[in-house]
Design a protein around this motif. Structure first.
Motif, short mmCIF file in Angstrom:
data_model
loop_
_atom_site.label_atom_id
_atom_site.label_comp_id
_atom_site.label_asym_id
_atom_site.label_seq_id
_atom_site.Cartn_x
_atom_site.Cartn_y
_atom_site.Cartn_z
N PHE A 199 0.83 -1.21 0.00
CA PHE A 199 0.00 0.00 0.00
C PHE A 199 0.86 1.26 0.00
O PHE A 199 0.55 2.24 -0.66
CB PHE A 199 -0.93 0.01 1.22
CG PHE A 199 -1.88 1.17 1.22
CD1 PHE A 199 -2.93 1.20 0.32
CD2 PHE A 199 -1.70 2.22 2.10
CE1 PHE A 199 -3.80 2.28 0.30
CE2 PHE A 199 -2.57 3.30 2.08
CZ PHE A 199 -3.63 3.33 1.18
N ILE A 200 1.97 1.22 0.72
CA ILE A 200 2.85 2.38 0.83
C ILE A 200 4.14 2.17 0.05
O ILE A 200 4.64 3.09 -0.59
CB ILE A 200 3.20 2.64 2.32
CG1 ILE A 200 1.95 2.93 3.12
CG2 ILE A 200 4.22 3.75 2.45
CD1 ILE A 200 1.33 4.27 2.87
N ARG A 201 4.70 0.98 0.11
CA ARG A 201 6.04 0.71 -0.42
C ARG A 201 6.05 0.75 -1.95
O ARG A 201 5.34 0.00 -2.61
CB ARG A 201 6.52 -0.63 0.08
CG ARG A 201 7.95 -0.95 -0.31
CD ARG A 201 8.39 -2.25 0.36
NE ARG A 201 9.69 -2.65 -0.07
CZ ARG A 201 10.84 -2.13 0.37
NH1 ARG A 201 10.79 -1.20 1.29
NH2 ARG A 201 11.99 -2.54 -0.08
N ARG A 216 -0.80 7.09 -3.79
CA ARG A 216 -0.21 6.20 -4.81
C ARG A 216 -0.54 6.70 -6.22
O ARG A 216 0.31 6.68 -7.11
CB ARG A 216 -0.72 4.78 -4.63
CG ARG A 216 -0.36 4.23 -3.28
CD ARG A 216 -0.69 2.79 -3.03
NE ARG A 216 -1.83 2.23 -3.71
CZ ARG A 216 -1.96 0.94 -3.96
NH1 ARG A 216 -1.01 0.10 -3.62
NH2 ARG A 216 -3.04 0.49 -4.55
N TYR A 217 -1.76 7.15 -6.41
CA TYR A 217 -2.14 7.66 -7.72
C TYR A 217 -1.44 9.00 -8.01
O TYR A 217 -1.09 9.28 -9.16
CB TYR A 217 -3.65 7.81 -7.80
CG TYR A 217 -4.33 6.47 -7.69
CD1 TYR A 217 -4.46 5.64 -8.80
CD2 TYR A 217 -4.80 6.01 -6.48
CE1 TYR A 217 -5.04 4.39 -8.71
CE2 TYR A 217 -5.38 4.75 -6.37
CZ TYR A 217 -5.50 3.95 -7.48
OH TYR A 217 -6.06 2.71 -7.38
N ALA A 218 -1.24 9.80 -6.97
CA ALA A 218 -0.53 11.07 -7.16
C ALA A 218 0.91 10.81 -7.61
O ALA A 218 1.42 11.48 -8.51
CB ALA A 218 -0.57 11.88 -5.88
#
Ligand SMILES: [Zn+2]
Length: 127
Positions: free
Chosen positions: A30-32, A101-103
């Motif tokens: 989700f973050i990595r 993530r989309y940004a």
């Protein structure tokens, strides 16, 4: 490597895929974020702090969506602020977490489209 048309890169960003090949995943969680594309070996983070610009995209979408929602619910629908503000505060907190993530994917796509000076060339040997 040939310049990727913007509409193709944009669709790849929305799928969180490599802007160049469209196959490699940008994120392994989700973050990595992956350092390189697993398919074409394109390095996603060109330099330290490269993705700082994605925060502007994230902030812009968050602010724009809040403004539109507030105008719609408070001004057009005439709901009182006590009903409108708490959900918008929650939106303000959680939407950027979801959208980061989309940004980053959009930032990478925009940068590859406008500045392709550091993109790999077809003549470069592939690892
Ligand atoms: Zn790739």
């Amino acid at each position: 490597m040939a310049r990727v048309p913007f509409e193709i890169g944009y669709k790849r960003a929305l799928r969180l895929r490599c802007p160049l090949c469209g196959d490699g995943k940008l994120f392994s969680g989700f973050i990595r974020m992956n350092e390189r594309c697993s398919q074409c070996d394109f390095k996603f983070e060109r330099e330290p702090g490269y993705f700082l610009g994605s925060s502007y995209i994230n902030y812009g979408w968050t602010a724009a969506s809040l403004t539109v929602a507030y105008i719609f619910f408070h001004v057009a629908m005439e709901y009182p602020n006590s009903y409108v503000v708490p959900p918008l505060v929650a939106w303000f907190v959680f939407f950027p977490l979801f959208f980061h993530r989309y940004a980053r994917a959009l930032w990478l796509t925009f940068d590859c489209f406008w500045d392709h000076s550091e993109l790999p060339n077809d003549s470069d040997p592939q690892p």
